[in-house]
Design a protein around this motif. Structure first.
Motif, mmCIF file in Angstrom:
data_model
loop_
_atom_site.group_PDB
_atom_site.id
_atom_site.type_symbol
_atom_site.label_atom_id
_atom_site.label_comp_id
_atom_site.label_asym_id
_atom_site.label_seq_id
_atom_site.Cartn_x
_atom_site.Cartn_y
_atom_site.Cartn_z
ATOM 1 N N THR A 782 0.839 -1.201 0.000
ATOM 2 C CA THR A 782 0.000 0.000 0.000
ATOM 3 C C THR A 782 0.867 1.242 0.000
ATOM 4 N N ARG A 783 0.594 2.140 -0.938
ATOM 5 C CA ARG A 783 1.341 3.397 -0.951
ATOM 6 C C ARG A 783 0.870 4.257 0.215
ATOM 7 N N ILE A 784 1.773 4.981 0.828
ATOM 8 C CA ILE A 784 1.480 5.722 2.063
ATOM 9 C C ILE A 784 0.333 6.710 1.875
ATOM 10 N N THR A 785 0.274 7.341 0.701
ATOM 11 C CA THR A 785 -0.804 8.326 0.458
ATOM 12 C C THR A 785 -2.153 7.623 0.388
ATOM 13 N N LYS A 789 -5.331 8.187 2.961
ATOM 14 C CA LYS A 789 -6.661 8.542 2.435
ATOM 15 C C LYS A 789 -7.696 7.527 2.897
ATOM 16 N N TYR A 790 -7.327 6.232 2.815
ATOM 17 C CA TYR A 790 -8.262 5.177 3.205
ATOM 18 C C TYR A 790 -8.618 5.299 4.690
ATOM 19 N N GLN A 791 -7.604 5.472 5.534
ATOM 20 C CA GLN A 791 -7.854 5.556 6.972
ATOM 21 C C GLN A 791 -8.696 6.780 7.337
ATOM 22 N N MET A 792 -8.468 7.862 6.633
ATOM 23 C CA MET A 792 -9.193 9.104 6.940
ATOM 24 C C MET A 792 -10.633 9.066 6.425
ATOM 25 N N GLU A 793 -10.860 8.426 5.262
ATOM 26 C CA GLU A 793 -12.143 8.584 4.588
ATOM 27 C C GLU A 793 -12.986 7.317 4.482
ATOM 28 N N GLU A 794 -12.343 6.138 4.493
ATOM 29 C CA GLU A 794 -13.110 4.938 4.165
ATOM 30 C C GLU A 794 -13.116 3.870 5.252
ATOM 31 N N ALA A 795 -12.154 3.902 6.143
ATOM 32 C CA ALA A 795 -11.988 2.795 7.092
ATOM 33 C C ALA A 795 -13.182 2.664 8.021
ATOM 34 N N TRP A 796 -13.502 1.410 8.360
ATOM 35 C CA TRP A 796 -14.579 1.115 9.296
ATOM 36 C C TRP A 796 -14.048 1.285 10.729
ATOM 37 N N THR A 797 -14.991 1.289 11.658
ATOM 38 C CA THR A 797 -14.598 1.412 13.069
ATOM 39 C C THR A 797 -13.659 0.278 13.482
ATOM 40 N N TRP A 798 -13.958 -0.969 13.032
ATOM 41 C CA TRP A 798 -13.090 -2.091 13.442
ATOM 42 C C TRP A 798 -11.674 -1.912 12.928
ATOM 43 N N GLU A 799 -11.517 -1.218 11.757
ATOM 44 C CA GLU A 799 -10.175 -0.982 11.235
ATOM 45 C C GLU A 799 -9.431 0.054 12.070
ATOM 46 N N HIS A 800 -10.181 1.038 12.583
ATOM 47 C CA HIS A 800 -9.543 2.007 13.493
ATOM 48 C C HIS A 800 -9.212 1.352 14.833
ATOM 49 N N MET A 801 -10.044 0.397 15.264
ATOM 50 C CA MET A 801 -9.708 -0.362 16.474
ATOM 51 C C MET A 801 -8.386 -1.113 16.267
ATOM 52 N N VAL A 826 -5.226 9.840 12.794
ATOM 53 C CA VAL A 826 -6.491 9.095 12.727
ATOM 54 C C VAL A 826 -7.023 8.815 14.128
ATOM 55 N N LEU A 827 -6.146 8.344 15.004
ATOM 56 C CA LEU A 827 -6.584 7.973 16.359
ATOM 57 C C LEU A 827 -6.873 9.201 17.219
ATOM 58 N N GLY A 828 -6.328 10.355 16.834
ATOM 59 C CA GLY A 828 -6.532 11.577 17.629
ATOM 60 C C GLY A 828 -7.818 12.307 17.306
ATOM 61 N N ARG A 829 -8.576 11.825 16.289
ATOM 62 C CA ARG A 829 -9.829 12.496 15.926
ATOM 63 C C ARG A 829 -10.881 12.313 17.011
ATOM 64 N N LYS A 830 -11.701 13.340 17.198
ATOM 65 C CA LYS A 830 -12.821 13.229 18.142
ATOM 66 C C LYS A 830 -13.978 12.524 17.422
ATOM 67 N N ARG A 831 -14.368 11.390 17.971
ATOM 68 C CA ARG A 831 -15.428 10.600 17.364
ATOM 69 C C ARG A 831 -16.713 10.711 18.181
ATOM 70 N N GLU A 832 -17.798 10.324 17.538
ATOM 71 C CA GLU A 832 -19.085 10.278 18.237
ATOM 72 C C GLU A 832 -19.086 9.013 19.106
#
Length: 982
Positions: A782-785, A789-801, A826-832
Motif C-alpha cells: 500500500t502506498r502511504i498516500t 486517504k483510506y484511513q481518513m475517509e473509508e476505514a470502518w470502526t473495526w479498522e480504526h480499532m 487518525v486515532l486523535g480524531r474526536k469521534r461520536e
C-alpha cells in the motif's frame, strides 16, 4: 615483588627459601669459593653476609641443576649478580631469535651452539628469579614460551635459508625466509597457550602450503619439507656439550603413525573434516602459529574453526573427552590423593583436571560464544565466569590452584631439569620441594597441596564425573534377552510406573536398535548408561508411563541418537527438563524431534537467570546470521535461530523463569528482529535483480498481537507493507526494471514467501495481511498516500480499532515517521462516542454468533474473555479524544493501555477486575499455546500440562481454576457492557 626493567637479585630484602641442609651449604660455599677465584663478583658475594648470599646458597643447595649450570659457566652467576634480570633474559631471547642470521657462515653446528647457550642463560636466570619470588609462574611460563618461540623461529629460518641456498627451495624473500613461505609451524599445548613449564618438551604440528610454490620440485615437496622437519628436531633436541634446546614432539599431527612429518594444508584440512577426532579438536583450542609463515598459520587456524568449534553444540564430544580422561587414569598411574609420589599434572585434582574443566566447556560453547576460544587457562576461567558458565568463586579457586600446582611442577623440574610431574617418594627429597616453595617443613607443604588438590577434585567432579550406573539403588534394571526380568518389573513399579511390562518392552526395543537413533553401538551404549537415570526421573512425574512412551515416540523419529543421549547423560538438569517437556508439552517435544539443535542454547547457565530482552535477542540473532553468504542461507539461518530462540523462551516460560506477559514481549521481540532481518535480505535481493526504485522507501507495520507485544508461541503475524517513491518515477533502475506496482508488490510477495514458505528448516511465521486497506481485495503493498486517504475517509470502526495496535517494525525511518503521524492523526480524531460504542458492541455480538466458544477454556472467545478486554481497551483508545482523556503516546500491551486509559475512564474496581482477568487469561493462554496445538482440553491434556495450567492460574486444582475463570469472565462481561456504551 613488582618487577621492572631495573629489578636485580640484589634488591632482595630476605631470602624466600632455605637451604636443604648444612652439609649442602658447606658444599655450595666451597664451589662459590672456587669460582670466586676467577670472578670478583662471586668473591664479593661470599665476603658479604646478607639476603642475596643466603638466597644463592639456598637455591644451589636445593637445585643440583642450577648448581651444575653455574659450574659449567660461572659467568651466568656473575650476570645474575651484576645485571638487571629482565633485560638480561630478554637479550638472551633476542640472541636466540637472531641466531640464524648469516654474520659470516652460520652452520647448523653454530646455530645449535648459539641456541643452547641462550637456553641455558634464560633457564638459569628465570629459575633463580622464580625461586626468589621475583617472578611468579605467569611470568616464568611466558618467558619460557618466548624462548621456545624464538628458538623454533630461528631454526626454521635457518633451515629455509639453507634449503634456498642449496637450490631445494625458492624463497620469495631470502632476507626474511619465513615470510610468504607457506610453511606453517603450529605450537600446541602449553607452547600454544604461552604456558610452557620449566623442563617442558614442545609439541609442534607442521604443514606446508603448495600454493606458496617455494618447492623447486613440487613432486618432492613432501620429502623436502619432511627432511627439513627432521633437521629441526635434531637442532632442537640433540644433546651436545652445550646441552639441548627443547625436546620436540610431533605426534599431534594427523594420524602420526601413517603420515610424514610435514603434510600439505589441503591434506590436513581433508583429514580434520573427514576423520578428525574430538581429542584433536581439544588439542587445537591451544594451537598458535609460532614460526614459519605466521599469516598462513593464522589463515589455516581460521579455516579450522568450524572443526574445532562447532556451530551447534556437540555433546557427543563430552563423552569422548571422558574416555580420554579415563585412559589417562588407566595408563598414567592416576592414583588417589597422596603427597609422596603424586602426579601433580595427571593425578587426581591435578593440572590436567583444571585444563579439562576449561577445554570441555570451550568445546561445548566456543562455536557460539567467540569469547570462549582463548588458549590460556587463566583468561579462559575468567571468561567462563563472565559468561556465567561458572561462578566467580569457582574461577578464583581454580585459578589459584592452577598457579600453585604450576609452581610445584616447576620446582619438581628445577631440581634436575627433568620432564617429570611426580613428587618425590622420600621425605628427604619431598623436603627439597617444600623448601623450594618457601614452606618451613613438609607437613605445611603437604597440607596446602592436599587442600588444593581436593578443591580441584571437587570442582572437577561437580562438572564432569557424574558417572551413570548400570544398576539402581532401587533395584535391578535389566533389559537384555527376550523375556522380562521379574526383579526389573518390581523396580519399575517402585519407580512409579503403572505398566512395568510395557515399559520394559519399550526399553528392550531401544536396545535392539530398531530406531535410527539407536542403530549405532555407541548410541546404544550411551542409552544403556542413561537408562537408570532416565527411568528415575520419568518415574517421578505424574502419569510416568505416558511421559516415557512420549519420549519413546520422540526418539523413534530422531535421525541419530548419540548426541542427545550424551547430552542428557552429562546434564541431569536437562534430563529433568526433557521429562517436564514430555509430560506436559507435546508441541515442544515435536519441536525438539524436528530440530534437535534447539537444545544448543539450553546449556547456557544464564538461560533461566537472564530475561530475554530485545538487546539480548538482537545480539544472538545478529551474531548467528552475520556469517551467511547468500539469500537462501540468510533465510535458513533466520529459521534456525528463530526456532531456537522461541524454543528457549518457551523453556523459560515452562520452568516459571518468566511470566506469560514477559514471554509475550520476548516472542514479539524475536518476531520484530526476524522480520526486520528478512525484509533487509528481501530488499537486497530485489535490488540486485531489479535495481532501486527512485526515491523508493518501504516501512513494515505490525498489527494485532505483534503490534501490541502480545504474541504467543503459536501466533501468526499481521503485517502491512507501506511504500512511497518519487512522483515522476515510473520504473526501477536495474537490469530488469519493474513499474512501481510490480516492484513493491514483488517485495511484499518475496517477504511473505521468506517468512511463511515451508523449507527443511521449517516456517518462520504464518503471515496475515488482511488488515491492510480493503483487506484481501486490496493490493498487498500500500502506498502511504493511499493508506492515509483510506484511513481518513473509508476505514470502518473495526479498522480504526485495529489501528490502535499498529506499530512500525522496520524500514525507512522517514516513511516510518510519516506512518506514525498518520496513526496519531487518525486515532486523535474526536469521534461520536455513541456510534463507536454501537459499532464495538455489534461487532462483539457478531463474533459471539459466528464463533461461539467451545468451552470455558476457550479464553479468547468466552463471554468476558480476551476479546472483551481487548475491545474495552480499543474502545477507550478511540473515544479518549472526545472525552478529553490522554491517549498512549506509543503502542502498548493491552494491560498497559488499560492502565493508562482506564485510569481516567473506568471505575477503579472495574479496572482492577479486568486487569486480574487479563493476567489470568494471558498466563494460561501462553502456557497452553506453548504446550499443545489447538485449545486446552482437560480430558485429553497431558498430566504435566494440567499442573502447569493450575500453576499459571495460581490455583491448587482445575476445579478451583475453572470456578475462578467463570467468576472473572462473568464480571468482565458486565464491565464490557457498562463501559462500551454511549
Amino acid at each position: 615483588m613488582s618487577v621492572t626493567e631495573t629489578t636485580r637479585f640484589s634488591d632482595l630484602s630476605t631470602s624466600p627459601i632455605r637451604p636443604l641442609s648444612q652439609t649442602e651449604v658447606k658444599s655450595v660455599l666451597s664451589d662459590l669459593k672456587d669460582w670466586g677465584r676467577d670472578h670478583a663478583a662471586i668473591a664479593k658475594l661470599l665476603g658479604e653476609d646478607g639476603p642475596l648470599k643466603d638466597f644463592i646458597v639456598a637455591a644451589f643447595s636445593l637445585s643440583p641443576y642450577l648448581r651444575d649450570t653455574a659450574r659449567i659457566d660461572p659467568g651466568l652467576l656473575v650476570r645474575a649478580l651484576e645485571e638487571p634480570i629482565l633485560p638480561a633474559i630478554e637479550a638472551a631471547i633476542a640472541r636466540a631469535r637472531n641466531a640464524w642470521r648469516p654474520a659470516g657462515e652460520v652452520t647448523e653446528a653454530v646455530l645449535m651452539a648459539r641456541l643452547r647457550v641462550a637456553k641455558r642463560e634464560v633457564a638459569f636466570l628465570t629459575a633463580l628469579a622464580d625461586l626468589a619470588r621475583i617472578f611468579d609462574a605467569r611470568r616464568t611460563t611466558a618467558l619460557l614460551t618466548e624462548l621456545a618461540t624464538a628458538a623454533t623461529s630461528a631454526a626454521i629460518d635457518h633451515l629455509l635459508f639453507s634449503a634456498h641456498e642449496s637450490g631445494k627451495l625458492k624463497l620469495p624473500d631470502p632476507a626474511h625466509p619465513s615470510d610468504r613461505s607457506g610453511l606453517i609451524v603450529l605450537g600446541m599445548g602449553k607452547l600454544g597457550a604461552c604456558e610452557l613449564n620449566y623442563s617442558s618438551d614442545i609439541d609442534l604440528v607442521i604443514f606446508f602450503d603448495p600454493m606458496a610454490q617455494i618447492a623447486v620440485d613440487e613432486n618432492e615437496a613432501v620429502e623436502t619439507f619432511s627432511r627439513l622437519v627432521r633437521r629441526l628436531i635434531r637442532i632442537m633436541q640433540e644433546r651436545t656439550g652445550d646441552g639441548y634446546v627443547f625436546r620436540t614432539d610431533l605426534r599431534l599431527r594427523p594420524d602420526p603413525g601413517a603420515t610424514p612429518l610435514a603434510i600439505s594444508v589441503d591434506s590436513a584440512m581433508l583429514y580434520y573434516e573427514s576423520r578428525g577426532q574430538n581429542w584433536e579438536r581439544a588439542a587445537f583450542i591451544k594451537a598458535r602459529p609460532i614460526a614459519g609463515d605466521i599469516k598462513a598459520g593464522e589463515a589455516f587456524l581460521k579455516d579450522l574453526i568450524p572443526f574445532v568449534f562447532r556451530k551447534y553444540l556437540d555433546y557427543a564430544a563430552i563423552a569422548d573427552i571422558h574416555s580420554i580422561k579415563r585412559q589417562i587414569h588407566v595408563h598414567k598411574g592416576h592414583g588417589e590423593i597422596a603427597v609422596k609420589g603424586h602426579n601433580v599434572k595427571l593425578g587426581r585434582g591435578g593440572i590436567r583436571e583444571i585444563e579439562f574443566f576449561v577445554q570441555t566447556q570451550q568445546l561445548i560453547a566456543g562455536g557460539r560464544v567467540p569469547a570462549l576460544r582463548l588458549r590460556a587457562t587463566e583468561p579462559m576461567l575468567s571468561e567462563l565466569a563472565k559468561a556465567n558458565w561458572i561462578d566467580e568463586a569457582t574461577a578464583g579457586e581454580l585459578t589459584e590452584a592452577y598457579w600453585f600446582l604450576r609452581d610445584v611442577e616447576h620446582r619438581i623440574q628445577m631440581v634436575r631439569d627433568e620432564q617429570t610431574h611426580l613428587l618425590p617418594e622420600t621425605e628427604a627429597e619431598l623436603k627439597r620441594i617444600a623448601f623450594m616453595l618457601g614452606f618451613e617443613d613438609t607437613a605445611g607443604f603437604s597440607a596446602k597441596l592436599v587442600s588444593v588438590l581436593k578443591t580441584v577434585e571437587r570442582r572437577y567432579a561437580a562438572l564432569f564425573e557424574q558417572e551413570a550406573k548400570l544398576s539402581s539403588e532401587t533395584g535391578n534394571l535389566v533389559f537384555t534377552g527376550q523375556k522380562d526380568d521379574p526383579d526389573t518389573l518390581e523396580t519399575l513399579k517402585r519407580l512409579g510406573f503403572e505398566r512395568p511390562a510395557d515399559i520394559s518392552h519399550t526399553i528392550r526395543t531401544w536396545h535392539y536398535g530398531r530406531y535410527r537413533a539407536t542403530q549405532s553401538v555407541e548410541a546404544r551404549e550411551r542409552l544403556t548408561e542413561l537408562t537408570p537415570q532416565l527411568l528415575g526421573v520419568f518415574g517421578e512425574s505424574k502419569r510416568a508411563d505416558e511421559a516415557l512412551l512420549r519420549f519413546d515416540s520422540f526418539i523413534s523419529g530422531l535421525p541419530a541418537g548419540i548426541q542427545l543421549f550424551s547430552l542428557l547423560g552429562n546434564n541431569p538438569a536437562l534430563l529433568s527438563l526433557i521429562v517436564n517437556i514430555m509430560s506436559s508439552a507435546p508441541r515442544l517435544a515435536e519441536v525438539i524431534a524436528a530440530k534437535p539443535h534447539v537444545f544448543d542454547g539450553m546449556l547456557d547457565p544464564s538461560l533461566l537467570a537472564e530475561l530475554p530482552t530485545r538487546a539480548y535477542l538482537s545480539e544472538r540473532i545478529d551474531g548467528f546470521v552475520s556469517g551467511a553468504r547468500h539469500y537462501e542461507e540468510i533465510l535458513d539461518r533466520l529459521r534456525i535461530i528463530a526456532a531456537e530462540q522461541r524454543f528457549l523462551i518457551g523453556i523459560r516460560l515452562l520452568t516459571g523463569a518468566i511470566t506469560g506477559k514477559q514471554a509475550a514481549r520476548a516472542l514479539t521481540h524475536v518476531a520484530d528482529l526476524i522480520v526486520a532481518a528478512a525484509l533487509r535480505a528481501v530488499l537486497e535481493e530485489i535490488e540486485a535483480a531489479h535495481g532501486k526504485f527512485p526515491g523508493g522507501r518501504v516501512a513494515l507495520v505490525g498489527m494485532g498481537k505483534l503490534g501490541s507485544f502480545e504474541l504467543t508461541a503459536g501466533s501468526d503475524i499481521d503485517l502491512i507493507l507501506l511504500y512511497d517513491h518519487d512522483g515522476d518515477a515510473f520504473e526501477s533502475d536495474g537490469a530488469k526494471p519493474l513499474d512501481n506496482i510490480k516492484y513493491f508488490t514483488r517485495i511484499t510477495q518475496r517477504l511473505i514467501a521468506a517468512l511463511s514458505a515451508p523449507t527443511a528448516e521449517g516456517v518462520l511465521y504464518e503471515v496475515d495481511m488482511r488488515l491492510r486497506p480493503s483487506g484481501n481485495k486490496g493490493p498487498v503493498a500500500t502506498r502511504i498516500t493511499s493508506f492515509a486517504k483510506y484511513q481518513m475517509e473509508e476505514a470502518w470502526t473495526w479498522e480504526h480499532m485495529a489501528l490502535t495496535r499498529a506499530r512500525v517494525l522496520s524500514g525507512d525511518e522517514s516513511l516510518a515517521a510519516e506512518a506514525q503521524a498518520i496513526f496519531a492523526s487518525v486515532l486523535g480524531r474526536k469521534r461520536e462516542v455513541g456510534k463507536i460504542a454501537k459499532d464495538v458492541a455489534e461487532m462483539r455480538t457478531l463474533i459471539d454468533q459466528e464463533k461461539p466458544p467451545k468451552d470455558i477454556w476457550d479464553l479468547k472467545l468466552i463471554a468476558g474473555g480476551l476479546i472483551d478486554i481487548e475491545f474495552i481497551a480499543q474502545f477507550l483508545a478511540l473515544v479518549a479524544p472526545a472525552k478529553g482523556a490522554a491517549q498512549p503516546a506509543e503502542v502498548l500491551p493491552t494491560a498497559d493501555a488499560l492502565a493508562l486509559l482506564g485510569a481516567e475512564m473506568m471505575d477503579p474496581n472495574d479496572l482492577d477486575t479486568v486487569q486480574k482477568a487479563l493476567t489470568l487469561y494471558t498466563e494460561i493462554s501462553q502456557i497452553v499455546r506453548l504446550c499443545v496445538d489447538g485449545g486446552f482440553d482437560p480430558k485429553e491434556a497431558p498430566a504435566g500440562l494440567i499442573d502447569l495450567v493450575c500453576r499459571a492460574g495460581d490455583c491448587p486444582d482445575l476445579r478451583t481454576l475453572e470456578a475462578e475463570i467463570r467468576r472473572l469472565s462473568k464480571a468482565v462481561r458486565k464491565i464490557f457492557q457498562a463501559t462500551v456504551k454511549g
